[in-house]
Design an enzyme around this catalytic site. Structure first.
Site, PDB file in Angstrom:
ATOM      1  N   GLY A 210       1.063  -1.266  -0.206  1.00 54.59           N
ATOM      2  CA  GLY A 210       0.000   0.140   0.164  1.00 54.59           C
ATOM      3  C   GLY A 210       0.851   1.386   0.231  1.00 54.59           C
ATOM      4  N   ASN A 211      -0.134   2.843   0.479  1.00 50.17           N
ATOM      5  CA  ASN A 211       0.941   3.655   0.128  1.00 50.17           C
ATOM      6  C   ASN A 211       0.492   4.470   1.336  1.00 50.17           C
ATOM      7  OD1 ASN A 211      -1.039   5.889  -1.147  1.00 50.17           O
ATOM      8  ND2 ASN A 211      -0.761   3.807  -2.659  1.00 50.17           N
TER       9      ASN A 211
END
Ligand code: CTP
Length: 404
Positions: A210-211
Site C-alpha cells: 500500500g502507500n
C-alpha cells in the site's frame, strides 16, 4: 450546508410513495434544512407520524386539534407563514384536485391555502390517473398559481402497470429544492467522479502493498464539489475518513483493479472525473491463498503492472467530459507533469510539490501548481487541503463552462 437555516414544510399525502418522503426528510435535514411535516388523513394510512418526527426532529401535524379534551390546537396559519418553502411530496390526484379548487377540508390543505411562500409539487399516482384530463387540468391550474411541478417518472407503478406516475426520487427533489434556494450554483446538475486514497494490493490473506495516502485531498474535493451543487461519485480506497453528504455517493474499493472497475461503471454518465487517488503502479503477480511463511533470509516478490485508470479514462473521454489528474514529482516537476497530462489525455494536472516541508502525503497542507496543456501553469503557496480543494474546484468550474 446548502439548506442551512431554510425552513421547509413537507406535506405528505395518501400515496404509497409516502415511504420515499421519509428518506426525503433525512436528506433535507442532512443538508441543514429545518423540516416540519404535515400529513393528510390519507398519508396516515401509509406511514406513521413517528417516522417523520424522528427523522425531522420536529412534531408532525395531521389534524387541527391536538387534544380534544383541552382544546389544544395546531395553528395552520402560523405553520404556513413559518415556511420558506412548502413541498407537497407525494401529491395525490385527490389533493391536487382540492388544491386547484381551493378546498380546505383537512389540516394539510388549510396550511397550503395559508402559505405565502413558494410551493413545489411532486405528484405520485397511477399512469391513467396522471394522464386523466382532470389531473392535467388541475396541474395546469396549479402551475398558473406559480407553483413548480416536479414531473413524475415513467416506470413500474404500485398497480403493476408500467407508465408515468412514479414520484421523482428524493435526491432529485432535493436537487430542485437546492436549485430553488441557490439558482446560481455553478455545478448544479453536474456529475463529477473523484478517486481518493491509496489502493491495497494483496500479497496473501493478511498482507498487502500500500502507500501512505490519507485520502484527505479527495474527500475535501468531494465536499467542495458538492457544496457547489455537483452530484459526486466518490471512489475511495481504504481510508479512515468519514463523509456524510446527501449529494456524495461513496463506493469503497481496495485494489487498483477494483477502483478501475468502479470508475468504468460510472464514467459514462459523468461530466468530469478528478483522479486524486494514489493508485499502486504494481501488484503482486500472484496472491497467495495461505499466509506466506518465513523461511529463507530473503524473499523475492514478482510484481506486475496495474491498469492506469487515468489513462484508460483519457481514452474513453468524450468531448463534453473533462479529466483532472494529479502528479507527484521530485525532479523536472513541470516538465514531467506536462508530459503526464498529454500522455493520459487530461485537461488539467495538479502538480503536488514534495520539495516543501508540510507538502505531500498524510499531512494537512499541500503546495500545488495547476498545469494546463501548452505549458500554461499557475503556482500557489503552501495551503490547507481544503483551500487547495477550493482552487481545484474553481478550475474545474472553468473547464466545465467551456462545454456549456
Ligand atoms: N493514476 C491512475 N492509475 C494509476 C496510476 C496513476 O489513475 N494506475 C492517476 C493518479 O490518480 C494521478 C495521475 O494518474 O491522477 C498521476 O499519477 P502518477 O502515479 O504520478 O503517474 P504515473 O503515470 O504512475 O507516473 P510515474 O511514472 O511518475 O509513476
Amino acid at each position: 450546508m446548502l439548506l442551512s437555516q431554510k425552513k421547509i414544510v413537507l406535506a405528505v399525502t395518501g400515496s404509497i410513495a409516502a415511504y420515499k418522503s421519509a428518506y426525503l426528510v433525512r436528506l433535507l435535514v442532512q443538508h441543514g434544512a429545518e423540516v416540519k411535516v404535515v400529513l393528510s388523513p390519507g398519508a396516515l394510512e401509509f406511514i406513521t407520524p413517528l417516522t417523520f418526527s424522528t427523522l425531522s426532529r420536529n412534531p408532525v401535524y395531521s389534524d387541527f386539534t391536538e387534544d380534544k379534551n383541552t382544546g389544544e390546537w395546531n395553528h395552520h396559519v402560523g405553520l404556513a407563514l413559518w415556511a420558506d418553502l412548502m413541498v407537497i411530496a407525494p401529491a395525490s390526484a385527490n389533493t391536487l384536485s382540492k388544491m386547484a379548487s381551493g378546498q380546505s377540508d383537512n389540516f394539510l390543505l388549510a396550511t397550503y391555502m395559508s402559505a405565502r411562500c413558494p410551493v413545489m409539487i411532486a405528484p405520485a399516482m397511477d399512469h391513467d390517473m396522471f394522464l386523466h384530463g382532470g389531473t392535467q387540468e388541475n396541474l395546469a391550474k396549479l402551475k398558473g398559481f406559480g407553483h413548480s411541478l416536479i414531473t413524475p417518472h415513467t416506470g413500474e407503478l404500485a398497480s403493476g402497470l408500467v407508465g408515468q406516475g412514479r414520484m421523482a426520487e428524493p435526491e432529485e427533489i432535493v436537487q430542485c429544492i437546492v436549485q430553488h434556494f441557490h439558482p446560481d450554483l455553478p455545478l448544479q446538475g453536474k456529475k463529477v467522479m473523484v478517486t481518493a486514497g491509496p489502493t491495497y494490493e494483496k500479497l496473501d490473506p493478511v498482507r498487502f502493498i500500500g502507500n501512505y495516502s490519507s485520502g484527505k485531498m479527495g474527500y475535501a474535493l468531494a465536499s467542495a464539489l458538492a457544496e457547489k451543487g455537483a452530484t459526486v461519485q466518490l471512489i475511495s480506497g481504504p481510508v479512515h475518513l468519514q463523509l456524510s453528504h446527501p449529494s456524495i455517493h461513496i463506493t469503497k474499493v481496495e485494489s487498483a483493479r477494483e477502483m478501475l472497475e468502479a470508475c468504468l461503471l460510472h464514467f459514462e454518465e459523468m461530466d468530469m472525473a478528478i483522479l486524486s487517488a494514489a493508485v499502486a503502479d504494481y501488484r503482486p503477480a500472484e496472491m497467495a491463498d495461505q499466509k506466506i511463511k518465513k523461511s529463507e533470509d530473503s524473499l523475492q516478490l514478482d510484481l506486475v503492472k496495474n491498469p492506469d485508470i487515468a489513462a484508460q479514462l483519457g481514452q474513453l473521454k468524450r468531448p463534453h467530459q473533462h479529466l483532472i489528474g494529479f502528479a507527484l514529482e521530485t525532479t523536472k516537476e513541470k516538465e514531467y507533469a506536462q508530459e503526464k497530462l498529454i500522455r493520459k489525455n487530461l485537461d488539467l494536472i495538479v502538480l503536488n510539490s514534495l520539495r516543501h516541508e508540510g507538502a505531500g502525503f498524510g499531512v494537512d497542507t499541500n503546495q500545488i501548481s495547476l498545469i494546463w496543456p501548452h505549458n500554461i501553469s499557475q503556482d500557489f503557496g503552501l495551503m490547507d487541503k481544503h483551500k487547495v480543494a477550493a482552487i481545484i474546484v474553481d478550475a474545474a468550474i472553468d473547464l466545465l463552462k467551456k462545454t456549456t
